[in-house]
Write an enzyme that holds these catalytic residues in place. Sequence first.
Site: not given
Length: 275
Positions: A149, A166, A192
């Site tokens: 993460d 992004d 994410e």
Amino acid sequence: MPLPAWYRYHLGGPTVFEGLLLGILIPYLFGALFHKGKKFNPPQTIVPIKHMLIGFLCYQVAFSILLLLTTPIDFYLIIIMFSFQTLALLSIGLMQNDANRNYLYRNELEYYSRRDSITNLYNLRHFKNKVEQLIESKQRKPFYIAMIDVDFFKQYNDTHGHPAGDKVLRTVGELLTENLRSEDLFARYGGEEFIICLPNLTKSQTAYEIVDQFREAVEKYKFKGDETQPTGKITVSIGLSGESKGKTLDVLINEADQALYIAKKDGRNNTAFFK
């Protein structure tokens, strides 16, 4: 060209020089003149129809003039030959391109059905299919699942915008490619989060070292605008499952997810094992 020219000369006959000129030399010269350096690799190449027709028409004009000068052929017959050959070449080129486009389109659909649109990594569905094949394999060896993460990613997105976010995800994907082993499988899990499968490992410490090396690579990487993050840099937290023996993929993912929760609870930017 030397071998065909020698063979035509060897055949002999009263029109040997006309044959060499019209049948070999002229096609060779115009082929060399209009040849493009780009490698032709069917069915993955689209023929440039305009370029092909220009080259062919120039060749046909030169061929027809020389044919009139060196043979007793009728001009009307040359026009008919010229028309039919041009039409045939155009038809073949168009049909070839149509078949090649269909092939390329199918390949593109197949490729993107396995890939995440932002990171270009495997998507979760393809990742799961690959790991299930590993689980069902007769030569199955222990493996580990890791969940990753990106820490404080929402804050980075809110500060710099989604295009910048992004870009961070794509860079994390590139760092995964650079820092994992060739046999490791990894994909974007969603948002994410990323997921890794570490196959052919008998020691949990080895799995830890592999993913923690990746964590350190992210920590050291200079992301644009990362100074606005709470820690002054972009980092990741990683959770590792236990050994895969006798477990389903869903169980392993759940274990890794619980370990990820521990890693984030302990301050983020670290790697935790499922206990």
